[in-house]
Design a protein around this motif. Structure first.
Motif, PDB file in Angstrom:
ATOM      1  N   UNK A  67     122.755  16.822  56.148  1.00 34.59           N
ATOM      2  CA  UNK A  67     122.381  15.916  54.702  1.00 34.59           C
ATOM      3  C   UNK A  67     121.372  16.703  54.286  1.00 34.59           C
ATOM      4  N   UNK A  68     121.179  16.480  52.866  1.00 36.07           N
ATOM      5  CA  UNK A  68     119.869  16.790  51.978  1.00 36.07           C
ATOM      6  C   UNK A  68     118.468  16.353  52.888  1.00 36.07           C
ATOM      7  N   UNK A  69     118.701  15.087  53.013  1.00 39.02           N
ATOM      8  CA  UNK A  69     117.550  14.530  53.861  1.00 39.02           C
ATOM      9  C   UNK A  69     118.021  13.847  55.109  1.00 39.02           C
ATOM     10  N   UNK A  70     117.929  14.756  56.251  1.00 40.19           N
ATOM     11  CA  UNK A  70     118.655  14.206  57.500  1.00 40.19           C
ATOM     12  C   UNK A  70     117.899  12.926  58.042  1.00 40.19           C
ATOM     13  N   UNK A  71     116.705  12.788  57.906  1.00 40.65           N
ATOM     14  CA  UNK A  71     115.898  11.814  58.192  1.00 40.65           C
ATOM     15  C   UNK A  71     116.446  10.342  57.440  1.00 40.65           C
ATOM     16  N   UNK A  72     116.524  10.331  56.391  1.00 42.69           N
ATOM     17  CA  UNK A  72     116.854   9.323  55.388  1.00 42.69           C
ATOM     18  C   UNK A  72     118.510   8.931  55.583  1.00 42.69           C
ATOM     19  N   UNK A  73     119.278   9.899  55.984  1.00 41.81           N
ATOM     20  CA  UNK A  73     120.611   9.720  56.442  1.00 41.81           C
ATOM     21  C   UNK A  73     120.778   9.022  57.650  1.00 41.81           C
ATOM     22  N   UNK A  74     119.989   9.337  58.601  1.00 45.01           N
ATOM     23  CA  UNK A  74     120.014   8.828  60.096  1.00 45.01           C
ATOM     24  C   UNK A  74     119.557   7.263  59.795  1.00 45.01           C
TER      25      UNK A  74
END
Length: 100
Positions: free
Chosen positions: A46-53
Motif C-alpha cells: 500500500x502507498x502507506x503500509x502503516x496507515x493501511x495496517x
C-alpha cells in the motif's frame, strides 16, 4: 446483508435439515479479513503500509485481524463432539463486527 449472504444462509439451513437424518451437520464459517500472506502483501505494498495496517486492524471492534489458525480453531470446534448439537448456523469470526 447482501443477497449472496442470504443465499448462503438459506443453503446452509436447507442442507442442515436435508442431511440431519444422515448424521451430517452443516454450518458456515464467516470470517472477517484474515491475516494471510496475501493480505500482508496488500498491506506491505500500500502507498502507506502503516496507515493501511492500522485501518485494517481497527475494522472490527476487537482490534487486530484473525489468523488462519483462528479460523481453523473454529472449524475444529464445529467438527468436534463439543458442537454435536450445532447445525444450520453461521459462526462469524469477525471480532464483533456483526454486533455494530
Amino acid at each position: 446483508m447482501q443477497v449472496a449472504e442470504h443465499v448462503v444462509l438459506g443453503l446452509t439451513r436447507s442442507a442442515a435439515v436435508e442431511y440431519v437424518k444422515d448424521n451430517i451437520r452443516v454450518n458456515v464459517i464467516a470470517p472477517t479479513v484474515v491475516l494471510t500472506p496475501l493480505v500482508q502483501n496488500f498491506i506491505d505494498t500500500a502507498p502507506d503500509p502503516k496507515a493501511m495496517a492500522e485501518r485494517m486492524q481497527n475494522f472490527n471492534p476487537i482490534p487486530g485481524m484473525p489468523t488462519s489458525g483462528d479460523v481453523a480453531n473454529a472449524v475444529l470446534f464445529l467438527a468436534s463432539d463439543d458442537a454435536k448439537w450445532i447445525t444450520g448456523h453461521t459462526l462469524p469470526i469477525n471480532g464483533g463486527y456483526v454486533a455494530l
